[in-house]
Design an enzyme around this catalytic site. Structure first.
Site, PDB file in Angstrom:
ATOM      1  N   ARG A  13      81.175  42.031  24.726  1.00  0.00           N
ATOM      2  CA  ARG A  13      82.014  42.414  23.724  1.00  0.00           C
ATOM      3  C   ARG A  13      81.220  43.448  23.062  1.00  0.00           C
ATOM      4  O   ARG A  13      81.202  44.887  23.227  1.00  0.00           O
ATOM      5  CB  ARG A  13      82.680  41.701  22.679  1.00  0.00           C
ATOM      6  CG  ARG A  13      83.895  42.066  21.981  1.00  0.00           C
ATOM      7  CD  ARG A  13      83.626  43.113  20.840  1.00  0.00           C
ATOM      8  NE  ARG A  13      82.718  42.429  19.596  1.00  0.00           N
ATOM      9  CZ  ARG A  13      82.316  42.922  18.800  1.00  0.00           C
ATOM     10  NH1 ARG A  13      82.345  44.430  18.662  1.00  0.00           N
ATOM     11  NH2 ARG A  13      81.488  42.567  17.851  1.00  0.00           N
ATOM     12  N   ASP A  14      80.261  43.344  22.002  1.00  0.00           N
ATOM     13  CA  ASP A  14      79.596  44.423  21.360  1.00  0.00           C
ATOM     14  C   ASP A  14      78.663  44.902  22.143  1.00  0.00           C
ATOM     15  O   ASP A  14      78.409  46.259  22.170  1.00  0.00           O
ATOM     16  CB  ASP A  14      78.496  43.601  20.469  1.00  0.00           C
ATOM     17  CG  ASP A  14      78.148  44.505  19.294  1.00  0.00           C
ATOM     18  OD1 ASP A  14      78.585  45.551  19.065  1.00  0.00           O
ATOM     19  OD2 ASP A  14      76.929  44.290  18.829  1.00  0.00           O
ATOM     20  N   HIS A 208      72.576  39.218  13.144  1.00  0.00           N
ATOM     21  CA  HIS A 208      73.075  40.102  14.400  1.00  0.00           C
ATOM     22  C   HIS A 208      72.057  41.501  14.365  1.00  0.00           C
ATOM     23  O   HIS A 208      72.339  42.007  13.409  1.00  0.00           O
ATOM     24  CB  HIS A 208      74.453  40.399  14.143  1.00  0.00           C
ATOM     25  CG  HIS A 208      75.089  41.071  15.322  1.00  0.00           C
ATOM     26  ND1 HIS A 208      75.941  40.848  16.043  1.00  0.00           N
ATOM     27  CD2 HIS A 208      74.910  42.598  15.456  1.00  0.00           C
ATOM     28  CE1 HIS A 208      76.330  41.761  17.032  1.00  0.00           C
ATOM     29  NE2 HIS A 208      75.637  42.766  16.626  1.00  0.00           N
ATOM     30  N   HIS A 210      70.080  44.565  16.279  1.00  0.00           N
ATOM     31  CA  HIS A 210      69.804  45.444  17.359  1.00  0.00           C
ATOM     32  C   HIS A 210      68.704  45.933  17.448  1.00  0.00           C
ATOM     33  O   HIS A 210      67.952  45.926  16.592  1.00  0.00           O
ATOM     34  CB  HIS A 210      70.986  46.820  17.066  1.00  0.00           C
ATOM     35  CG  HIS A 210      72.308  46.567  17.259  1.00  0.00           C
ATOM     36  ND1 HIS A 210      73.376  47.246  18.142  1.00  0.00           N
ATOM     37  CD2 HIS A 210      73.083  45.428  16.921  1.00  0.00           C
ATOM     38  CE1 HIS A 210      74.282  46.572  18.270  1.00  0.00           C
ATOM     39  NE2 HIS A 210      74.469  45.782  17.407  1.00  0.00           N
ATOM     40  N   CYS A 241      73.459  52.366  20.532  1.00  0.00           N
ATOM     41  CA  CYS A 241      73.477  52.799  19.104  1.00  0.00           C
ATOM     42  C   CYS A 241      74.123  54.052  19.084  1.00  0.00           C
ATOM     43  O   CYS A 241      73.440  55.175  19.578  1.00  0.00           O
ATOM     44  CB  CYS A 241      72.278  52.717  18.366  1.00  0.00           C
ATOM     45  SG  CYS A 241      72.404  53.020  16.843  1.00  0.00           S
ATOM     46  N   ASN A 250      71.772  46.022  21.798  1.00  0.00           N
ATOM     47  CA  ASN A 250      71.610  44.583  21.098  1.00  0.00           C
ATOM     48  C   ASN A 250      70.114  43.892  21.585  1.00  0.00           C
ATOM     49  O   ASN A 250      69.708  44.190  22.460  1.00  0.00           O
ATOM     50  CB  ASN A 250      72.874  43.728  21.285  1.00  0.00           C
ATOM     51  CG  ASN A 250      73.992  44.377  20.931  1.00  0.00           C
ATOM     52  OD1 ASN A 250      74.626  45.271  21.183  1.00  0.00           O
ATOM     53  ND2 ASN A 250      74.777  43.465  20.059  1.00  0.00           N
TER      54      ASN A 250
HETATM   55 ZN   LIG Z   1      76.163  44.965  17.110  1.00  0.00          ZN
END
Ligand SMILES: [Zn+2]
Length: 298
Positions: A13-14, A208, A210, A241, A250
């Site tokens: 997803r992310d 979470h 990155h 990003c 990530n």
């Molecule tokens: Zn993220």
């Protein structure tokens, strides 16, 4: 016994939503299968958002249906992101067992990302949470720009604590506190996480990160020192990003798992299988993924 750390795999997803290259449903389902076989037990596999805004997530319905139909995945907890009531209705139709909602600490960030203020984002969640309660579905909350906002700069920890509290009061079982653009440093992380774990139960806080500037692993160590036991990560380091061209995505799941195992923690994940999965992913990706481990292990 080794302390157990829970890894939430967010690559599908992310990660993928920030990649230019789109995977087919078959490729996504195969990735899920490889991750499950590697021992991943918590996975976000899509987002019920408008395909107009996020084309990479347009096939979420197909992916979720196919994955949930596989009886071998009984012990895995799958979830999908829902931005509003419409998304929640789609999640219910697919019988998604868990969903997640997304907001940020900074109003400018939510305005640019989801076209509403932080307050308005909470109004959008209310029907989602109501439907979730009615249908006995767990809801996870993402709190973006918890450290730094690409528009507003440094975020006051007091503001982060406040929005985190609002999310928990709303009924999410856990808040994933995110360094969305990957610029937080270990000192900052130590300060915020200390405040978070003083105010809220540790079990309700996930972190979470990155790896935009290569500080993700160092930040995770700071969280471990404060007793945090849940981390989001993305296989291969999928993702990116949008505010830093060419930046790493990530933090890579295999890099996190390797560090944790080396430090004596257990994750339930087989590192060799995970690295194989990252290598397979790299073989279908045209860009070079940011995973460190999968480049040096055969
Ligand atoms: Zn993220």
């Amino acid at each position: 016994m080794a302390k157990q750390i829970r890894i939430v795999e967010v690559g599908l997803r992310d990660g993928l939503q920030n990649e230019k290259q789109e995977l087919s449903v078959a490729q996504k389902v195969m990735l899920v299968d490889k991750l499950v076989r590697s021992g991943s037990r918590f996975m976000e596999i899509g987002a019920f958002v408008s395909p107009k805004w996020v084309p990479q997530m347009a096939d979420t319905e197909a992916v979720v249906k196919e994955v949930l139909a596989n009886k071998n995945y009984k012990t895995v907890e799958f979830s999908a992101l829902v931005p509003n009531e419409v998304g929640m209705q789609k999640a219910l139709l697919c019988k998604a067992p868990e969903v997640s909602v997304f907001t940020a600490v900074s109003d400018t960030f939510t305005e640019k990302n989801i076209n509403c203020s932080v307050d308005e984002s909470f109004k959008r969640f209310e029907p989602v949470l109501k439907l979730a309660k009615k249908n006995k579905i767990k809801v996870r909350g993402y709190l973006s720009t918890a450290f730094v906002c690409p528009y507003e700069g440094l975020i006051d920890p007091k503001k982060t604590l406040k929005v985190c509290e609002r999310l928990l009061e709303l009924g999410v079982y856990e808040v994933s506190v995110a360094d969305t653009i990957g610029v937080a440093n270990p000192k900052q992380v130590e300060t915020l996480v200390k405040k978070l774990t003083t105010k809220f139960p540790k079990k309700k806080i996930a972190m979470h990160f990155h790896d935009t500037r290569g500080m993700a692993l160092a930040n995770i160590v700071k969280c471990l020192e404060q007793g945090i036991t849940t981390f989001d990560a993305s296989i291969g380091g999928l993702g990116g990003c949008p505010y830093a061209k060419g930046a790493a995505g990530n933090v890579a799941t295999e890099d996190v798992v390797n560090m944790l195992h080396e430090m004596g923690y257990s994750t339930g994940i087989d590192l060799n299988d995970l690295v194989k999965t990252a290598k397979w992913l790299q073989s279908i990706f045209t860009r070079s993924l940011s995973s460190k481990l999968s480049k040096i292990i055969d």
